[in-house]
Structure formats: structure tokens, C-alpha cells
Design an enzyme around this catalytic site. Structure first.
Site, PDB file in Angstrom:
ATOM      1  N   GLN A  48       2.985  -4.015  -5.341  1.00  0.00           N
ATOM      2  CA  GLN A  48       2.106  -3.088  -6.044  1.00  0.00           C
ATOM      3  C   GLN A  48       0.933  -2.593  -5.191  1.00  0.00           C
ATOM      4  O   GLN A  48       0.220  -1.698  -5.608  1.00  0.00           O
ATOM      5  CB  GLN A  48       1.580  -3.723  -7.335  1.00  0.00           C
ATOM      6  N   ASN A  49       0.764  -3.175  -4.009  1.00  0.00           N
ATOM      7  CA  ASN A  49      -0.303  -2.677  -3.143  1.00  0.00           C
ATOM      8  C   ASN A  49       0.085  -1.277  -2.673  1.00  0.00           C
ATOM      9  O   ASN A  49       1.239  -1.031  -2.302  1.00  0.00           O
ATOM     10  CB  ASN A  49      -0.520  -3.609  -1.947  1.00  0.00           C
ATOM     11  N   GLN A  50      -0.863  -0.372  -2.665  1.00  0.00           N
ATOM     12  CA  GLN A  50      -0.575   1.034  -2.379  1.00  0.00           C
ATOM     13  C   GLN A  50      -0.751   1.420  -0.909  1.00  0.00           C
ATOM     14  O   GLN A  50      -0.580   2.588  -0.560  1.00  0.00           O
ATOM     15  CB  GLN A  50      -1.458   1.915  -3.267  1.00  0.00           C
ATOM     16  N   PHE A  51      -1.052   0.463  -0.044  1.00  0.00           N
ATOM     17  CA  PHE A  51      -1.304   0.780   1.357  1.00  0.00           C
ATOM     18  C   PHE A  51      -0.162   1.577   1.989  1.00  0.00           C
ATOM     19  O   PHE A  51      -0.372   2.642   2.578  1.00  0.00           O
ATOM     20  CB  PHE A  51      -1.557  -0.492   2.170  1.00  0.00           C
ATOM     21  N   THR A 147      -6.665  -0.559  -1.572  1.00  0.00           N
ATOM     22  CA  THR A 147      -5.292  -0.240  -1.953  1.00  0.00           C
ATOM     23  C   THR A 147      -4.701  -1.313  -2.865  1.00  0.00           C
ATOM     24  O   THR A 147      -3.574  -1.187  -3.322  1.00  0.00           O
ATOM     25  CB  THR A 147      -4.397  -0.068  -0.709  1.00  0.00           C
TER      26      THR A 147
END
Length: 171
Positions: A48-51, A147
Site C-alpha cells: 500500500q505504500n505509494q512510493f 508515501t
């Protein structure tokens, strides 16, 4: 680049090595890897991290679809490095607010080892505690929205801020 010595306390966690080479122009500094990232030995491994989605949108490369080694190659080809401000710490869970007894990475050789480095982008508030140190060394610094899925700003707004900082014209 050498890190500070690891404390002898076995409860201390150890971060990941830097993704960096002499061609890096922008260094993204997070705080410390999440438990998911430590387990995978990969930066921003939590799904789920958007990096990776943000960097993919900026570079126009399908980073989320690539294996980790290919992601790293792509970052470096775009002059982007990744590291964390902390080398060791205690932390229960993934939240930055749970970081205790942190030991910073050793950044003393960045000027010589990474001569093209001009910009430091801080991925969230915890890492931005180091902003002044880097700014005083002559780097352009950008404090960006995290992020992390814990930071609930919309993807579109995060992307806009990240794009402004990572685009070459932003200096």
C-alpha cells in the site's frame, strides 16, 4: 559509505543499504524501513505504500510491475537514490512515531562519493528532521508528503508535490 556502529542491543533493528551511485542527482530519504520492507530487504515493499507508483508516474516507467532489481536500476538510471536517515533503531510496528533510540546513517561521504547530488527529498516528517543539516551543506531540500498509507493525503496531491521536487526544472 560507512554507517555508525550497530549498538550491541539485539532489539535494535538494522536498516537497508543505500540505493546510490556516483550518478545520483536526487536522494530520497525516508525514516526507517517498515517491517514489510525489512522482511523483503526492499525499500517500500509494503503493497500500500505509494512510493513506486509515484516514481512510476514521474519517470513514465511501469515500476510497480517490475521486479525489485529492475526498479533499482530504473531509479539509478534516472539519477534517483534512496536511503533512510536512520541506520538502527527500536520500533514496534511500522509507524515513525514508534521509532526509539535511533542511530543515524553516516552521510559524511556523500559530497565525495556522490558528486552530482544536488537535491535531498525527505519522504515525510520524521526524515525531515535532518533537513537543516543537508540545507546547510548546500543541498536543495524538499520536505514531501509521506508515501506511507498512514498519511492519508490523496495520491494526486502527493504526486503533484513529488513531481515538483523530482523534476529537473525544480532547482
Amino acid at each position: 559509505m560507512m554507517s555508525h556502529e550497530m549498538p550491541s542491543d539485539p532489539e535494535f533493528l538494522t536498516g537497508l543499504p543505500a540505493i546510490i551511485d556516483s550518478g545520483v542527482e536526487v536522494l530520497v530519504l525516508g525514516s526507517f524501513p517498515s517491517p514489510s520492507s525489512l522482511a523483503a530487504q526492499q525499500y517500500y515493499a509494503h503493497r500500500q505504500n505509494q512510493f513506486w507508483r509515484i516514481i512510476a508516474a514521474i519517470t513514465s516507467k511501469p515500476l510497480p510491475d517490475l521486479d525489485y532489481a529492475s526498479r533499482v536500476i530504473c531509479l539509478l538510471r534516472h539519477g534517483i537514490g534512496v536511503w533512510d536517515v536512520y541506520r538502527h533503531c527500536r520500533r514496534a510496528g511500522a509507524l515513525d512515531s514508534a521509532i526509539k533510540t535511533a542511530v543515524p546513517n553516516d552521510f559524511t561521504t556523500l559530497k565525495t562519493d556522490v558528486p552530482r547530488l544536488r537535491r535531498i527529498c525527505f519522504n515525510g516528517q520524521e526524515s525531515s528532521k535532518f533537513e537543516r543539516t543537508f540545507r546547510e551543506q548546500g543541498y536543495a531540500t524538499y520536505i514531501l508528503p509521506s508515501t506511507s498509507p498512514a498519511y492519508t493525503l490523496s495520491f494526486e496531491l502527493k504526486l503533484e508535490r513529488w513531481r515538483e521536487a523530482l523534476q529537473p526544472h525544480s532547482e
